[in-house]
Design a protein around this motif. Structure first.
Motif, PDB file in Angstrom:
ATOM      1  N   SER A   1     -47.388   5.623  -9.216  1.00  0.00           N
ATOM      2  CA  SER A   1     -47.704   4.948 -10.213  1.00  0.00           C
ATOM      3  C   SER A   1     -47.159   3.571 -10.325  1.00  0.00           C
ATOM      4  CB  SER A   1     -46.884   5.670 -11.585  1.00  0.00           C
ATOM      5  OG  SER A   1     -47.213   5.310 -12.967  1.00  0.00           O
ATOM      6  N   THR A   2     -47.500   2.904 -11.677  1.00  0.00           N
ATOM      7  CA  THR A   2     -46.518   1.465 -11.637  1.00  0.00           C
ATOM      8  C   THR A   2     -45.521   1.549 -12.682  1.00  0.00           C
ATOM      9  OG1 THR A   2     -48.411   0.539 -12.946  1.00  0.00           O
ATOM     10  CG2 THR A   2     -48.656   0.179 -10.677  1.00  0.00           C
ATOM     11  N   ALA A   3     -44.515   0.893 -12.549  1.00  0.00           N
ATOM     12  CA  ALA A   3     -43.627   0.691 -13.624  1.00  0.00           C
ATOM     13  C   ALA A   3     -43.968  -0.324 -14.796  1.00  0.00           C
ATOM     14  CB  ALA A   3     -42.260   0.589 -13.205  1.00  0.00           C
ATOM     15  N   THR A   4     -44.732  -1.372 -14.248  1.00  0.00           N
ATOM     16  CA  THR A   4     -45.512  -2.289 -14.877  1.00  0.00           C
ATOM     17  C   THR A   4     -46.472  -2.720 -14.188  1.00  0.00           C
ATOM     18  OG1 THR A   4     -43.570  -3.018 -16.110  1.00  0.00           O
ATOM     19  CG2 THR A   4     -45.188  -4.406 -16.293  1.00  0.00           C
ATOM     20  N   THR A   5     -47.842  -2.956 -14.838  1.00  0.00           N
ATOM     21  CA  THR A   5     -49.112  -3.606 -14.312  1.00  0.00           C
ATOM     22  C   THR A   5     -49.125  -4.646 -15.243  1.00  0.00           C
ATOM     23  OG1 THR A   5     -49.919  -1.890 -13.083  1.00  0.00           O
ATOM     24  CG2 THR A   5     -51.448  -3.547 -13.837  1.00  0.00           C
ATOM     25  N   LEU A   6     -48.972  -6.016 -15.057  1.00  0.00           N
ATOM     26  CA  LEU A   6     -48.988  -6.978 -16.052  1.00  0.00           C
ATOM     27  C   LEU A   6     -50.349  -7.133 -16.373  1.00  0.00           C
ATOM     28  CD1 LEU A   6     -46.596  -9.542 -14.206  1.00  0.00           C
ATOM     29  CD2 LEU A   6     -45.929  -7.911 -16.180  1.00  0.00           C
TER      30      LEU A   6
ATOM     31  N   ARG B   1     -54.145  10.434  -6.654  1.00  0.00           N
ATOM     32  CA  ARG B   1     -52.900  10.656  -7.186  1.00  0.00           C
ATOM     33  C   ARG B   1     -52.285   8.975  -7.607  1.00  0.00           C
ATOM     34  NH1 ARG B   1     -49.348  11.115  -2.690  1.00  0.00           N
ATOM     35  NH2 ARG B   1     -50.905  10.787  -1.252  1.00  0.00           N
ATOM     36  N   VAL B   2     -52.949   8.768  -8.628  1.00  0.00           N
ATOM     37  CA  VAL B   2     -52.510   7.253  -8.949  1.00  0.00           C
ATOM     38  C   VAL B   2     -52.711   7.342 -10.451  1.00  0.00           C
ATOM     39  CG1 VAL B   2     -53.503   5.105  -9.105  1.00  0.00           C
ATOM     40  CG2 VAL B   2     -53.340   6.196  -7.021  1.00  0.00           C
ATOM     41  N   ASP B   3     -51.900   6.596 -11.128  1.00  0.00           N
ATOM     42  CA  ASP B   3     -51.980   6.201 -12.604  1.00  0.00           C
ATOM     43  C   ASP B   3     -51.150   5.033 -12.659  1.00  0.00           C
ATOM     44  OD1 ASP B   3     -49.169   6.833 -13.315  1.00  0.00           O
ATOM     45  OD2 ASP B   3     -49.702   8.978 -14.030  1.00  0.00           O
ATOM     46  N   LEU B   4     -51.203   4.237 -13.857  1.00  0.00           N
ATOM     47  CA  LEU B   4     -50.525   3.143 -14.023  1.00  0.00           C
ATOM     48  C   LEU B   4     -50.179   2.993 -15.392  1.00  0.00           C
ATOM     49  CD1 LEU B   4     -53.065   0.351 -13.772  1.00  0.00           C
ATOM     50  CD2 LEU B   4     -53.832   2.527 -13.868  1.00  0.00           C
ATOM     51  N   MET B   5     -49.195   1.952 -15.356  1.00  0.00           N
ATOM     52  CA  MET B   5     -48.428   1.665 -16.710  1.00  0.00           C
ATOM     53  C   MET B   5     -48.773   0.246 -17.007  1.00  0.00           C
ATOM     54  SD  MET B   5     -44.443   1.663 -18.189  1.00  0.00           S
ATOM     55  CE  MET B   5     -44.364   3.102 -17.092  1.00  0.00           C
ATOM     56  N   MET B   6     -49.322  -0.015 -18.111  1.00  0.00           N
ATOM     57  CA  MET B   6     -49.750  -1.341 -18.786  1.00  0.00           C
ATOM     58  C   MET B   6     -48.438  -2.225 -19.437  1.00  0.00           C
ATOM     59  SD  MET B   6     -52.825  -2.085 -17.485  1.00  0.00           S
ATOM     60  CE  MET B   6     -54.055  -0.911 -17.028  1.00  0.00           C
ATOM     61  N   GLY B   7     -48.100  -3.218 -19.249  1.00  0.00           N
ATOM     62  CA  GLY B   7     -46.902  -3.815 -19.758  1.00  0.00           C
ATOM     63  C   GLY B   7     -47.125  -5.399 -19.718  1.00  0.00           C
ATOM     64  N   ARG B   8     -46.424  -5.960 -20.596  1.00  0.00           N
ATOM     65  CA  ARG B   8     -46.504  -7.572 -20.655  1.00  0.00           C
ATOM     66  C   ARG B   8     -45.447  -8.229 -19.959  1.00  0.00           C
ATOM     67  NH1 ARG B   8     -45.286  -9.050 -26.059  1.00  0.00           N
ATOM     68  NH2 ARG B   8     -44.556  -6.974 -26.383  1.00  0.00           N
TER      69      ARG B   8
ATOM     70  N   ILE C   1     -47.566 -17.477 -22.983  1.00  0.00           N
ATOM     71  CA  ILE C   1     -46.695 -16.397 -23.589  1.00  0.00           C
ATOM     72  C   ILE C   1     -46.856 -16.113 -24.951  1.00  0.00           C
ATOM     73  CG2 ILE C   1     -44.554 -17.533 -24.123  1.00  0.00           C
ATOM     74  CD1 ILE C   1     -42.961 -15.113 -22.905  1.00  0.00           C
ATOM     75  N   ARG C   2     -47.194 -17.132 -25.704  1.00  0.00           N
ATOM     76  CA  ARG C   2     -47.331 -17.000 -27.252  1.00  0.00           C
ATOM     77  C   ARG C   2     -48.571 -16.128 -27.491  1.00  0.00           C
ATOM     78  NH1 ARG C   2     -46.877 -23.182 -28.454  1.00  0.00           N
ATOM     79  NH2 ARG C   2     -48.106 -23.259 -26.564  1.00  0.00           N
ATOM     80  N   GLU C   3     -49.391 -15.885 -26.354  1.00  0.00           N
ATOM     81  CA  GLU C   3     -50.742 -15.108 -26.519  1.00  0.00           C
ATOM     82  C   GLU C   3     -50.260 -13.725 -25.846  1.00  0.00           C
ATOM     83  OE1 GLU C   3     -53.137 -16.007 -28.259  1.00  0.00           O
ATOM     84  OE2 GLU C   3     -53.546 -17.994 -28.045  1.00  0.00           O
ATOM     85  N   GLY C   4     -49.323 -13.392 -25.677  1.00  0.00           N
ATOM     86  CA  GLY C   4     -49.076 -12.109 -24.857  1.00  0.00           C
ATOM     87  C   GLY C   4     -49.566 -10.936 -25.438  1.00  0.00           C
TER      88      GLY C   4
END
Length: 370
Positions: free
Chosen positions: A77-82, A105-112, A126-129
């Motif tokens: 997995s990812t701990a953050t995918t930007l 065997r894959v999933d992912l975590m979306m993050g800013r 960044i103001r459009e995050g």
């Protein structure tokens, strides 16, 4: 219940001997740690994404592809995918490819992400995050669930008759978690799509996350994905252990005091009181984490941060032995006690395929593309 580890991939000087690993050494150590996670019986290894010092994981799919080849059961997995600064088209293609390479065997975590300068480096504001996170994921979701996409939005060029390749394995996209430590908009997004919500609750008191997770659960039910109790929740955690709790405190204190994120801030005692960080004996870690569902309800995934703040590889591997051999087996049993049968297990590719097939069998006319 899935248990695993995540890494932010920091390159930090060991405060006890002054050794600073090279980028190459740190990258190779992370790959060793991932393989150790499977060896000790953990379920998940998650890797962060960063594009700034002192962090090295700028290309998670490259590293996870290597780990996929070296493991057989570990869920990657990812701990953050930007989702804000990456192109959704490239995310769709990269992680579908990784999904094929890893046999699902894959999933992912979306993050800013938490680093402001990254946004202009990739031509974003960044103001459009939040708007970026919402629009980009809406496109990514369509790229994975629709074969041909016509799309126009605010933040990237339009698409006409576009098909992302390769298609997701078995026509089932990787499971997506939406990670947040403070934003109800992201909890809302996770609930709207029926995706998972990961609260990396390693910085603030539990009361803050109880509100955020409670909001996500209620909105998950509102959108008709199941009851609030059936919402898919993941939590972060941190631990450092020794047989004798005072030994753990003495060994970890210099690392805590100089950690790149919270070092030179609150005392270790204050931090362990207010957050899930537990420094002590294996039993203390068991007791602390067995109580998490009292605050957050039954949940699906627990990840621990174990390799940060300059800890040497030998120490991290010893910590993983303790976690996998003494802590997680007990926590599995504790978390299974009185767990309602209606609460789902942590998502896997096999479970998602089965869910899709059941939906097709019950209402084939409602399933997209069929």
């Amino acid at each position: 219940m899935q248990f695993g580890i995540f890494t932010v991939g920091d390159v930090t000087t060991d405060p006890t001997d002054g050794h600073t690993p090279s980028e190459n050494e740190r990258i190779k150590n992370i790959l060793t740690i991932a393989q150790k996670a499977e060896e000790v019986g953990l379920d998940v290894f998650a890797l962060g994404e960063h594009h700034n010092e002192p962090f090295v994981p700028s290309s998670p799919t490259t590293m996870l592809g290597y780990v996929a080849a070296k493991t057989s059961t570990l869920l990657l997995s990812t701990a953050t995918t930007l989702i804000t600064t990456n192109d959704p088209v490239k995310i769709a293609e990269d992680y579908a490819m990784l999904q094929h390479v890893a046999d699902g065997r894959v999933d992912l975590m979306m993050g800013r992400g938490n680093t402001g300068p990254v946004y202009p480096w990739f031509g974003k504001d960044i103001r459009e995050g939040i708007p970026l996170a919402i629009e980009n994921y809406a496109l990514l979701h369509r790229l994975w669930t629709e074969h041909t996409v016509d799309w126009q939005g605010k933040f990237r060029t339009p698409l006409q008759g576009f098909t992302s390749t390769p298609r997701p394995l078995d026509d089932v996209a990787p499971f997506v978690w939406h990670g947040s430590i403070r934003s109800p908009e992201i909890a809302e997004q996770a609930a709207f799509y029926g995706d998972g919500f990961f609260a990396n609750n390693i910085f603030w008191p539990k009361e803050h996350y109880m509100k955020l997770i409670g909001y996500y659960r209620n909105r998950f039910e509102h959108y008709g994905h199941g009851t609030a109790e059936q919402a898919i929740v993941g939590l972060g955690g941190q631990a450092f252990m020794s047989k004798n709790s005072q030994d753990a405190v003495n060994k970890f204190r210099p690392y805590f005091d100089n950690a790149p994120v919270y070092g030179h801030g609150p005392s270790m005692e204050d931090f362990t009181e207010q957050t899930p960080l537990t420094v002590g004996s294996p039993q203390q870690v068991i007791d602390r984490y067995a109580s998490m569902r009292e605050h957050f309800g039954d949940y699906q995934r627990q990840l621990f941060l174990m390799d940060h703040a300059g800890l040497p590889l030998k120490t991290v591997l010893e910590q993983l032995d303790i976690l996998g051999e003494e802590v997680v087996p007990v926590l599995r049993k504790e978390m299974a006690k009185d767990r309602p049968a209606s609460v789902p297990d942590g998502p896997t590719h096999a479970s998602l395929v089965a869910k899709r097939d059941a939906a097709v069998a019950s209402a084939p006319e409602l399933v997209e593309g069929r």
